[in-house]
Design a protein around this motif. Sequence first.
Motif, PDB file in Angstrom:
ATOM      1  N   LEU A 186       0.830  -1.191   0.000  1.00  0.00           N
ATOM      2  CA  LEU A 186       0.000   0.000   0.000  1.00  0.00           C
ATOM      3  C   LEU A 186       0.873   1.253   0.000  1.00  0.00           C
ATOM      4  CD1 LEU A 186      -2.762   1.433   0.290  1.00  0.00           C
ATOM      5  CD2 LEU A 186      -2.536   1.117   2.762  1.00  0.00           C
ATOM      6  N   TYR A 187       1.893   1.267   0.831  1.00  0.00           N
ATOM      7  CA  TYR A 187       2.808   2.406   0.895  1.00  0.00           C
ATOM      8  C   TYR A 187       3.486   2.638  -0.457  1.00  0.00           C
ATOM      9  CZ  TYR A 187       6.662   5.380   2.339  1.00  0.00           C
ATOM     10  OH  TYR A 187       7.555   6.411   2.436  1.00  0.00           O
ATOM     11  N   ASP A 188       4.035   1.554  -1.013  1.00  0.00           N
ATOM     12  CA  ASP A 188       4.733   1.674  -2.308  1.00  0.00           C
ATOM     13  C   ASP A 188       3.813   2.201  -3.401  1.00  0.00           C
ATOM     14  OD1 ASP A 188       7.046   0.715  -1.129  1.00  0.00           O
ATOM     15  OD2 ASP A 188       6.816  -1.322  -1.923  1.00  0.00           O
ATOM     16  N   GLU A 189       2.592   1.685  -3.475  1.00  0.00           N
ATOM     17  CA  GLU A 189       1.659   2.119  -4.504  1.00  0.00           C
ATOM     18  C   GLU A 189       1.227   3.571  -4.292  1.00  0.00           C
ATOM     19  OE1 GLU A 189      -1.598  -0.594  -5.136  1.00  0.00           O
ATOM     20  OE2 GLU A 189      -0.237  -2.291  -5.410  1.00  0.00           O
ATOM     21  N   ALA A 190       1.014   3.961  -3.045  1.00  0.00           N
ATOM     22  CA  ALA A 190       0.615   5.338  -2.767  1.00  0.00           C
ATOM     23  C   ALA A 190       1.734   6.311  -3.133  1.00  0.00           C
ATOM     24  CB  ALA A 190       0.230   5.497  -1.293  1.00  0.00           C
ATOM     25  N   ILE A 191       2.971   5.948  -2.832  1.00  0.00           N
ATOM     26  CA  ILE A 191       4.119   6.789  -3.205  1.00  0.00           C
ATOM     27  C   ILE A 191       4.205   6.899  -4.729  1.00  0.00           C
ATOM     28  CG2 ILE A 191       6.646   6.866  -3.277  1.00  0.00           C
ATOM     29  CD1 ILE A 191       5.524   7.872  -0.643  1.00  0.00           C
ATOM     30  N   GLU A 192       3.999   5.765  -5.402  1.00  0.00           N
ATOM     31  CA  GLU A 192       4.047   5.756  -6.865  1.00  0.00           C
ATOM     32  C   GLU A 192       2.968   6.671  -7.463  1.00  0.00           C
ATOM     33  OE1 GLU A 192       2.944   2.509 -10.239  1.00  0.00           O
ATOM     34  OE2 GLU A 192       4.292   1.821  -8.662  1.00  0.00           O
ATOM     35  N   ILE A 193       1.784   6.646  -6.876  1.00  0.00           N
ATOM     36  CA  ILE A 193       0.662   7.419  -7.405  1.00  0.00           C
ATOM     37  C   ILE A 193       0.719   8.891  -6.972  1.00  0.00           C
ATOM     38  CG2 ILE A 193      -1.862   7.709  -7.296  1.00  0.00           C
ATOM     39  CD1 ILE A 193      -1.955   4.571  -7.017  1.00  0.00           C
ATOM     40  N   LYS A 194       0.973   9.129  -5.685  1.00  0.00           N
ATOM     41  CA  LYS A 194       0.893  10.484  -5.132  1.00  0.00           C
ATOM     42  C   LYS A 194       2.247  11.173  -4.944  1.00  0.00           C
ATOM     43  CE  LYS A 194      -3.571  10.462  -4.418  1.00  0.00           C
ATOM     44  NZ  LYS A 194      -4.462  11.350  -5.097  1.00  0.00           N
ATOM     45  N   GLY A 195       3.328  10.399  -4.853  1.00  0.00           N
ATOM     46  CA  GLY A 195       4.647  10.990  -4.661  1.00  0.00           C
ATOM     47  C   GLY A 195       5.032  11.187  -3.213  1.00  0.00           C
ATOM     48  N   GLU A 196       4.047  11.297  -2.335  1.00  0.00           N
ATOM     49  CA  GLU A 196       4.318  11.440  -0.900  1.00  0.00           C
ATOM     50  C   GLU A 196       3.074  11.046  -0.119  1.00  0.00           C
ATOM     51  OE1 GLU A 196       4.894  15.399   0.558  1.00  0.00           O
ATOM     52  OE2 GLU A 196       3.304  16.204  -0.675  1.00  0.00           O
ATOM     53  N   ILE A 197       3.283  10.753   1.164  1.00  0.00           N
ATOM     54  CA  ILE A 197       2.175  10.450   2.064  1.00  0.00           C
ATOM     55  C   ILE A 197       2.381  11.306   3.312  1.00  0.00           C
ATOM     56  CG2 ILE A 197       0.942   8.670   3.353  1.00  0.00           C
ATOM     57  CD1 ILE A 197       2.366   6.617   1.477  1.00  0.00           C
ATOM     58  N   PRO A 198       1.583  12.355   3.485  1.00  0.00           N
ATOM     59  CA  PRO A 198       1.801  13.260   4.614  1.00  0.00           C
ATOM     60  C   PRO A 198       1.625  12.602   5.989  1.00  0.00           C
ATOM     61  CG  PRO A 198       0.243  14.210   3.035  1.00  0.00           C
ATOM     62  CD  PRO A 198       0.540  12.819   2.589  1.00  0.00           C
ATOM     63  N   ASN A 199       0.686  11.655   6.101  1.00  0.00           N
ATOM     64  CA  ASN A 199       0.432  11.009   7.391  1.00  0.00           C
ATOM     65  C   ASN A 199      -0.007   9.569   7.118  1.00  0.00           C
ATOM     66  OD1 ASN A 199      -0.602  10.070   9.844  1.00  0.00           O
ATOM     67  ND2 ASN A 199      -1.233  12.116  10.464  1.00  0.00           N
ATOM     68  N   PHE A 200       0.959   8.650   7.147  1.00  0.00           N
ATOM     69  CA  PHE A 200       0.683   7.267   6.763  1.00  0.00           C
ATOM     70  C   PHE A 200      -0.272   6.583   7.739  1.00  0.00           C
ATOM     71  CE2 PHE A 200       2.045   2.738   6.073  1.00  0.00           C
ATOM     72  CZ  PHE A 200       1.455   2.607   4.825  1.00  0.00           C
ATOM     73  N   ALA A 201      -0.150   6.850   9.040  1.00  0.00           N
ATOM     74  CA  ALA A 201      -1.058   6.234  10.009  1.00  0.00           C
ATOM     75  C   ALA A 201      -2.504   6.646   9.722  1.00  0.00           C
ATOM     76  CB  ALA A 201      -0.665   6.602  11.432  1.00  0.00           C
ATOM     77  N   SER A 202      -2.706   7.915   9.384  1.00  0.00           N
ATOM     78  CA  SER A 202      -4.058   8.365   9.033  1.00  0.00           C
ATOM     79  C   SER A 202      -4.535   7.693   7.752  1.00  0.00           C
ATOM     80  CB  SER A 202      -4.090   9.886   8.864  1.00  0.00           C
ATOM     81  OG  SER A 202      -3.916  10.504  10.118  1.00  0.00           O
ATOM     82  N   MET A 203      -3.622   7.498   6.808  1.00  0.00           N
ATOM     83  CA  MET A 203      -3.989   6.809   5.578  1.00  0.00           C
ATOM     84  C   MET A 203      -4.444   5.378   5.877  1.00  0.00           C
ATOM     85  SD  MET A 203      -1.755   5.997   2.210  1.00  0.00           S
ATOM     86  CE  MET A 203      -2.510   5.207   0.815  1.00  0.00           C
ATOM     87  N   LEU A 204      -3.769   4.709   6.812  1.00  0.00           N
ATOM     88  CA  LEU A 204      -4.171   3.354   7.185  1.00  0.00           C
ATOM     89  C   LEU A 204      -5.560   3.354   7.825  1.00  0.00           C
ATOM     90  CD1 LEU A 204      -0.792   1.960   8.547  1.00  0.00           C
ATOM     91  CD2 LEU A 204      -1.909   1.398   6.378  1.00  0.00           C
ATOM     92  N   ARG A 205      -5.830   4.350   8.658  1.00  0.00           N
ATOM     93  CA  ARG A 205      -7.168   4.433   9.275  1.00  0.00           C
ATOM     94  C   ARG A 205      -8.250   4.653   8.207  1.00  0.00           C
ATOM     95  NH1 ARG A 205      -3.997   7.517  12.855  1.00  0.00           N
ATOM     96  NH2 ARG A 205      -3.755   6.511  14.882  1.00  0.00           N
ATOM     97  N   THR A 206      -7.989   5.531   7.259  1.00  0.00           N
ATOM     98  CA  THR A 206      -9.003   5.774   6.221  1.00  0.00           C
ATOM     99  C   THR A 206      -9.120   4.582   5.277  1.00  0.00           C
ATOM    100  OG1 THR A 206      -7.446   7.038   4.868  1.00  0.00           O
ATOM    101  CG2 THR A 206      -8.876   8.290   6.351  1.00  0.00           C
ATOM    102  N   THR A 207      -8.042   3.836   5.102  1.00  0.00           N
ATOM    103  CA  THR A 207      -8.111   2.586   4.344  1.00  0.00           C
ATOM    104  C   THR A 207      -9.114   1.647   5.001  1.00  0.00           C
ATOM    105  OG1 THR A 207      -5.843   2.789   3.527  1.00  0.00           O
ATOM    106  CG2 THR A 207      -6.774   0.553   3.610  1.00  0.00           C
ATOM    107  N   CYS A 208      -9.067   1.562   6.328  1.00  0.00           N
ATOM    108  CA  CYS A 208     -10.017   0.718   7.065  1.00  0.00           C
ATOM    109  C   CYS A 208     -11.444   1.228   6.894  1.00  0.00           C
ATOM    110  CB  CYS A 208      -9.644   0.682   8.550  1.00  0.00           C
ATOM    111  SG  CYS A 208      -8.104  -0.185   8.907  1.00  0.00           S
ATOM    112  N   ALA A 209     -11.622   2.540   6.925  1.00  0.00           N
ATOM    113  CA  ALA A 209     -12.959   3.111   6.740  1.00  0.00           C
ATOM    114  C   ALA A 209     -13.490   2.806   5.347  1.00  0.00           C
ATOM    115  CB  ALA A 209     -12.931   4.624   6.980  1.00  0.00           C
ATOM    116  N   LEU A 210     -12.643   2.950   4.336  1.00  0.00           N
ATOM    117  CA  LEU A 210     -13.061   2.624   2.965  1.00  0.00           C
ATOM    118  C   LEU A 210     -13.448   1.151   2.851  1.00  0.00           C
ATOM    119  CD1 LEU A 210     -10.399   4.646   0.951  1.00  0.00           C
ATOM    120  CD2 LEU A 210     -12.867   5.082   1.027  1.00  0.00           C
ATOM    121  N   TYR A 211     -12.667   0.296   3.478  1.00  0.00           N
ATOM    122  CA  TYR A 211     -12.954  -1.143   3.471  1.00  0.00           C
ATOM    123  C   TYR A 211     -14.319  -1.414   4.105  1.00  0.00           C
ATOM    124  CZ  TYR A 211     -12.413  -6.105   4.643  1.00  0.00           C
ATOM    125  OH  TYR A 211     -12.586  -7.462   4.792  1.00  0.00           O
ATOM    126  N   LEU A 212     -14.588  -0.781   5.239  1.00  0.00           N
ATOM    127  CA  LEU A 212     -15.869  -0.985   5.915  1.00  0.00           C
ATOM    128  C   LEU A 212     -17.041  -0.439   5.110  1.00  0.00           C
ATOM    129  CD1 LEU A 212     -14.915  -0.175   9.609  1.00  0.00           C
ATOM    130  CD2 LEU A 212     -15.419  -2.427   8.611  1.00  0.00           C
TER     131      LEU A 212
END
Length: 101
Positions: free
Chosen positions: A57-83
């Motif tokens: 997930l990290y590698d793909e997000a970096i590839e698509i966006k170039g940076e991840i300002p807050n990876f822990a928050s991204m993981l939380r929203t990943t869970c929300a999207l999944y739900l």
Amino acid sequence: MCRVFAEQDPEGYRQINRSIRIGGHSTSIQLEATFWTLLDEIAESQGLTTPKFISKLYDEAIEIKGEIPNFASMLRTTCALYLRGHRPTADEQAALKRAAA
């Protein structure tokens, strides 16, 4: 109305740190227990270990966006999207399983 949320088990929001290897570097990620449970479920549904899923997930997000300002928050929203029902397509899941093998 809020009682169902107010009465939740504190174990679900207990902070847990896990060490994960991302991009060849070991890093620590702190999330609530509920999010770790969901990430474990998401990873398993894709035939991956949780560390492998997070690294991918990290590698793909970096590839698509170039940076991840807050990876822990991204993981939380990943869970929300999944739900909310967001899931990889069958083709994406098959590709993930092939890559993991």
